[in-house]
Each structure stands twice: as C-alpha cells, then as structure tokens.
Write a protein that holds these residues in place. Structure first.
Motif, PDB file in Angstrom:
ATOM      1  N   PRO A 165      57.767  18.949  17.417  1.00 36.97           N
ATOM      2  CA  PRO A 165      57.404  17.608  17.907  1.00 36.97           C
ATOM      3  C   PRO A 165      58.514  16.939  18.725  1.00 36.97           C
ATOM      4  O   PRO A 165      58.223  16.148  19.637  1.00 36.97           O
ATOM      5  CB  PRO A 165      57.112  16.832  16.618  1.00 36.97           C
ATOM      6  N   GLU A 166      59.764  17.246  18.422  1.00 35.00           N
ATOM      7  CA  GLU A 166      60.855  16.658  19.207  1.00 35.00           C
ATOM      8  C   GLU A 166      60.895  17.251  20.620  1.00 35.00           C
ATOM      9  O   GLU A 166      61.223  16.550  21.587  1.00 35.00           O
ATOM     10  CB  GLU A 166      62.188  16.851  18.491  1.00 35.00           C
ATOM     11  N   TRP A 167      60.577  18.529  20.751  1.00 34.63           N
ATOM     12  CA  TRP A 167      60.429  19.123  22.077  1.00 34.63           C
ATOM     13  C   TRP A 167      59.267  18.448  22.822  1.00 34.63           C
ATOM     14  O   TRP A 167      59.353  18.152  24.010  1.00 34.63           O
ATOM     15  CB  TRP A 167      60.180  20.621  21.963  1.00 34.63           C
ATOM     16  N   THR A 168      58.184  18.214  22.100  1.00 31.37           N
ATOM     17  CA  THR A 168      57.029  17.552  22.719  1.00 31.37           C
ATOM     18  C   THR A 168      57.399  16.158  23.211  1.00 31.37           C
ATOM     19  O   THR A 168      56.976  15.737  24.293  1.00 31.37           O
ATOM     20  CB  THR A 168      55.869  17.464  21.711  1.00 31.37           C
ATOM     21  N   LYS A 169      58.209  15.460  22.439  1.00 29.34           N
ATOM     22  CA  LYS A 169      58.635  14.122  22.830  1.00 29.34           C
ATOM     23  C   LYS A 169      59.438  14.170  24.130  1.00 29.34           C
ATOM     24  O   LYS A 169      59.257  13.327  25.024  1.00 29.34           O
ATOM     25  CB  LYS A 169      59.464  13.490  21.716  1.00 29.34           C
ATOM     26  N   LEU A 170      60.321  15.154  24.242  1.00 29.42           N
ATOM     27  CA  LEU A 170      61.099  15.322  25.465  1.00 29.42           C
ATOM     28  C   LEU A 170      60.193  15.588  26.659  1.00 29.42           C
ATOM     29  O   LEU A 170      60.320  14.965  27.720  1.00 29.42           O
ATOM     30  CB  LEU A 170      62.091  16.473  25.304  1.00 29.42           C
ATOM     31  N   ILE A 171      59.259  16.506  26.480  1.00 33.11           N
ATOM     32  CA  ILE A 171      58.449  16.978  27.600  1.00 33.11           C
ATOM     33  C   ILE A 171      57.312  16.025  27.962  1.00 33.11           C
ATOM     34  O   ILE A 171      57.133  15.647  29.120  1.00 33.11           O
ATOM     35  CB  ILE A 171      57.893  18.381  27.282  1.00 33.11           C
ATOM     36  N   ASP A 172      56.547  15.618  26.974  1.00 31.69           N
ATOM     37  CA  ASP A 172      55.319  14.869  27.249  1.00 31.69           C
ATOM     38  C   ASP A 172      55.508  13.362  27.363  1.00 31.69           C
ATOM     39  O   ASP A 172      54.721  12.697  28.028  1.00 31.69           O
ATOM     40  CB  ASP A 172      54.281  15.148  26.163  1.00 31.69           C
ATOM     41  N   THR A 173      56.515  12.827  26.735  1.00 32.72           N
ATOM     42  CA  THR A 173      56.717  11.378  26.779  1.00 32.72           C
ATOM     43  C   THR A 173      57.766  10.981  27.805  1.00 32.72           C
ATOM     44  O   THR A 173      57.486  10.260  28.754  1.00 32.72           O
ATOM     45  CB  THR A 173      57.131  10.853  25.391  1.00 32.72           C
ATOM     46  N   THR A 174      58.968  11.484  27.631  1.00 33.75           N
ATOM     47  CA  THR A 174      60.058  11.085  28.518  1.00 33.75           C
ATOM     48  C   THR A 174      59.874  11.628  29.922  1.00 33.75           C
ATOM     49  O   THR A 174      60.225  10.973  30.898  1.00 33.75           O
ATOM     50  CB  THR A 174      61.406  11.573  27.947  1.00 33.75           C
ATOM     51  N   LEU A 175      59.328  12.854  30.038  1.00 34.23           N
ATOM     52  CA  LEU A 175      59.231  13.492  31.342  1.00 34.23           C
ATOM     53  C   LEU A 175      57.786  13.639  31.796  1.00 34.23           C
ATOM     54  O   LEU A 175      57.425  14.595  32.449  1.00 34.23           O
ATOM     55  CB  LEU A 175      59.913  14.863  31.297  1.00 34.23           C
ATOM     56  N   ALA A 176      56.917  12.693  31.412  1.00 34.95           N
ATOM     57  CA  ALA A 176      55.521  12.742  31.835  1.00 34.95           C
ATOM     58  C   ALA A 176      55.449  12.634  33.365  1.00 34.95           C
ATOM     59  O   ALA A 176      56.262  11.946  33.982  1.00 34.95           O
ATOM     60  CB  ALA A 176      54.746  11.605  31.197  1.00 34.95           C
ATOM     61  N   PRO A 177      54.495  13.329  34.019  1.00 38.36           N
ATOM     62  CA  PRO A 177      53.476  14.166  33.380  1.00 38.36           C
ATOM     63  C   PRO A 177      54.017  15.542  32.991  1.00 38.36           C
ATOM     64  O   PRO A 177      54.868  16.093  33.669  1.00 38.36           O
ATOM     65  CB  PRO A 177      52.410  14.302  34.471  1.00 38.36           C
ATOM     66  N   SER A 178      53.517  16.088  31.903  1.00 37.01           N
ATOM     67  CA  SER A 178      54.034  17.335  31.361  1.00 37.01           C
ATOM     68  C   SER A 178      53.815  18.514  32.299  1.00 37.01           C
ATOM     69  O   SER A 178      54.512  19.521  32.219  1.00 37.01           O
ATOM     70  CB  SER A 178      53.390  17.630  30.006  1.00 37.01           C
ATOM     71  N   ALA A 179      52.846  18.417  33.209  1.00 37.79           N
ATOM     72  CA  ALA A 179      52.553  19.522  34.125  1.00 37.79           C
ATOM     73  C   ALA A 179      53.723  19.837  35.048  1.00 37.79           C
ATOM     74  O   ALA A 179      53.808  20.932  35.600  1.00 37.79           O
ATOM     75  CB  ALA A 179      51.311  19.213  34.949  1.00 37.79           C
ATOM     76  N   THR A 180      54.636  18.884  35.234  1.00 37.73           N
ATOM     77  CA  THR A 180      55.792  19.122  36.099  1.00 37.73           C
ATOM     78  C   THR A 180      57.103  19.184  35.319  1.00 37.73           C
ATOM     79  O   THR A 180      58.175  19.260  35.925  1.00 37.73           O
ATOM     80  CB  THR A 180      55.910  18.013  37.152  1.00 37.73           C
ATOM     81  N   PRO A 243      59.508  31.873  35.675  1.00 39.30           N
ATOM     82  CA  PRO A 243      59.551  31.770  37.137  1.00 39.30           C
ATOM     83  C   PRO A 243      58.177  31.473  37.706  1.00 39.30           C
ATOM     84  O   PRO A 243      57.165  32.002  37.248  1.00 39.30           O
ATOM     85  CB  PRO A 243      60.050  33.154  37.570  1.00 39.30           C
ATOM     86  N   GLY A 244      58.136  30.609  38.689  1.00 43.10           N
ATOM     87  CA  GLY A 244      56.875  30.254  39.314  1.00 43.10           C
ATOM     88  C   GLY A 244      56.112  29.171  38.586  1.00 43.10           C
ATOM     89  O   GLY A 244      55.129  28.647  39.091  1.00 43.10           O
ATOM     90  N   GLY A 245      56.558  28.814  37.381  1.00 40.51           N
ATOM     91  CA  GLY A 245      55.858  27.814  36.587  1.00 40.51           C
ATOM     92  C   GLY A 245      56.444  26.434  36.754  1.00 40.51           C
ATOM     93  O   GLY A 245      57.651  26.274  36.911  1.00 40.51           O
ATOM     94  N   THR A 246      55.576  25.422  36.706  1.00 38.17           N
ATOM     95  CA  THR A 246      56.034  24.040  36.815  1.00 38.17           C
ATOM     96  C   THR A 246      55.977  23.313  35.480  1.00 38.17           C
ATOM     97  O   THR A 246      56.451  22.192  35.370  1.00 38.17           O
ATOM     98  CB  THR A 246      55.177  23.264  37.833  1.00 38.17           C
ATOM     99  N   ASN A 247      55.378  23.939  34.476  1.00 38.83           N
ATOM    100  CA  ASN A 247      55.276  23.288  33.171  1.00 38.83           C
ATOM    101  C   ASN A 247      56.145  24.000  32.144  1.00 38.83           C
ATOM    102  O   ASN A 247      56.889  24.937  32.460  1.00 38.83           O
ATOM    103  CB  ASN A 247      53.808  23.265  32.706  1.00 38.83           C
TER     104      ASN A 247
END
Length: 266
Positions: A165-180, A243-247
C-alpha cells in the motif's frame, strides 16, 4: 565510523567513486599564517579535492564523489542518509508526505546468502546497489500491509521496508495519474525509449534481478523492488519498471528471487 556530517556530495568527472581519504596536517608555521587542516582526497595517486577544516576532529565525516553523468535531477533538493552499519551515504528525496531513499540499498546482510551485485560485479553495485531475497529484506519479520509497514528489516535505523500500500500511495496518489508513473519515476539515464523524466527525483535505474538458481537477468533494461507484503508462503508483492512502459506494474515474485530495495523514512 560514527554517524557524522556529510561535508561534500557532488559530481566529479572521470573518477567514479573516490575512496581514498587522507588528513593533511599543516605545520605550526603554516598555521600561524592562517592555513587550517585539510582533508585531501586522492584517486589513482592524484589529488582530486581538498576540504579545509576548522575543527581538527575528522571523526564521522563522510565525503562522496559521483560521476557527472549519473542522472541525478539538478532541480531536486536531495537529503542524505548515513548508514552507520557500513558508512555508506545515500541520497533521499521527499515526495509528497513520504521520504524515500533516492537510490537502491547496497548493504551486505550479515550471515545471509543474499545481497548480490548484478553479475557479481562490484562495478554494478556502485550503480545499482544490491539484489536481495525477500527473506533477507524482511530479516525475520512477518509480512505487513500496514502504512507505515512497521518493518525495519534490512533498512537502516529509522527507516523501513515499504508495504505494497505504501508503494501504491507513491504511485497512485502523489504521482497521479498512475499510467505515467513509470516514466516519471525512471532516471533520465540508461533507460531506452521512453526515457525517464524523473521529475520527482526518485531515479529508478534498471538494476535487473537474480533468479533463485543464481542466474542474472534484465540488467540495464528493467527494475523490480520488493515490498514488505507477502502474497503466499513463497511469493511476495513487488513493483516492476520495464523498457517501453510508462506505468508501474504490481506483480508477485518468488521470495528466493533477488530484487532491489528502497527504504522509506519512518
């Protein structure tokens, strides 16, 4: 060394990580002319830096040199973490409410068959840190899905292994949108298209991984990080950059596999 002051961290061209340190004592006559003691740093028998000291006690002082093309973001105000276990200094970065290590852990576990350099080359360790099994990362502590995880594990005092969940917080909340988030967290060096933007200073490098059989894969092309959260008795959650991924992918990995580690401030 005891925990001390970091008196110099910065780029220097062509010498990699300088390790030689000598304290250069001035003569009494020189002191009378206002010249103080200095720390003198040498690389391949050449002096590469001198730092004047007002206080002659050099106990605990740490100085670190890095290559000029190492991909650090010059717009980020990095902090520093001194690991008293082996004297290493890591850069840290505050992203939203979280403070992370801005580079991979590189400490060698005591009495554990873990903590490998990619391809067993020390030169790779200087760039990518070490690769660890999940059990070595946890250091005997049970799995956690809490935030904070409460698992110091292999991390320095005052830091912990991040839960999933702490990884999720970094990715999905602080660095939204998660796709990038993958592009935004990757370093600007080594990665192929799309090249990382690293606008947060997190500086993910493609450290690769080590299978339980002892074979190394994907060095220079992908990165994986353990979490403190297990999936089953033999698998735990990890985060993957490719490589090649944005998420950033959320996968599970065999606990015997060697992946990278980033610690999070308590």
């Amino acid at each position: 060394l005891a925990a001390g002051t970091v008196v110099g961290i910065g780029p220097i061209v062509g010498i990699g990580h300088a390790r030689s340190l000598q304290r250069q004592q001035q003569t009494t006559a020189a002191r009378s002319q206002g010249i103080v003691d200095t720390l003198r740093f040498t690389w391949q028998s050449k002096v590469v830096a001198r730092i004047p000291l007002v206080n002659p006690d050099t106990t605990g002082i740490v100085v670190r040199f890095e290559p000029a093309n190492d991909g650090w973001n010059p717009s980020i105000a990095y902090g520093n973490l001194y690991d008293a276990r082996d004297g290493q200094v890591y850069r840290t970065v505050k992203i939203g409410p979280q403070t992370w290590m801005a580079e991979n852990l590189n400490v060698k576990p005591i009495g554990a068959d873990s903590g490998w350099f990619y391809d067993n080359l020390v030169s790779n360790g200087l760039i990518y840190g070490r690769l660890y099994t999940w059990n070595a990362v946890m250091d005997g502590v049970a799995s956690s899905t809490s935030s904070p995880s409460g698992v110091q594990g292999i991390c320095p005092m005052g830091w912990h292994v991040p839960s999933d969940p702490e990884w999720t917080k970094l990715i999905d909340t602080t660095l939204a949108p998660s796709a990038t988030a993958g592009t935004r967290l990757k370093a600007k060096v080594i990665w192929t298209s799309p090249i990382g933007k690293d606008d947060s200073g997190f500086r993910v490098l493609p450290a690769g991984y080590r299978e339980g059989t002892g074979t190394f894969y994907s060095g220079g092309s992908s990165a994986d990080f353990w979490s403190a959260s297990k999936y089953s008795e033999t698998f735990a959650f990890r985060r993957n950059f490719f490589p090649g991924g944005t998420n950033v992918n959320s996968y599970v990995g065999e606990m015997a596999t060697g992946y990278s580690v980033r610690c999070l401030l308590d």
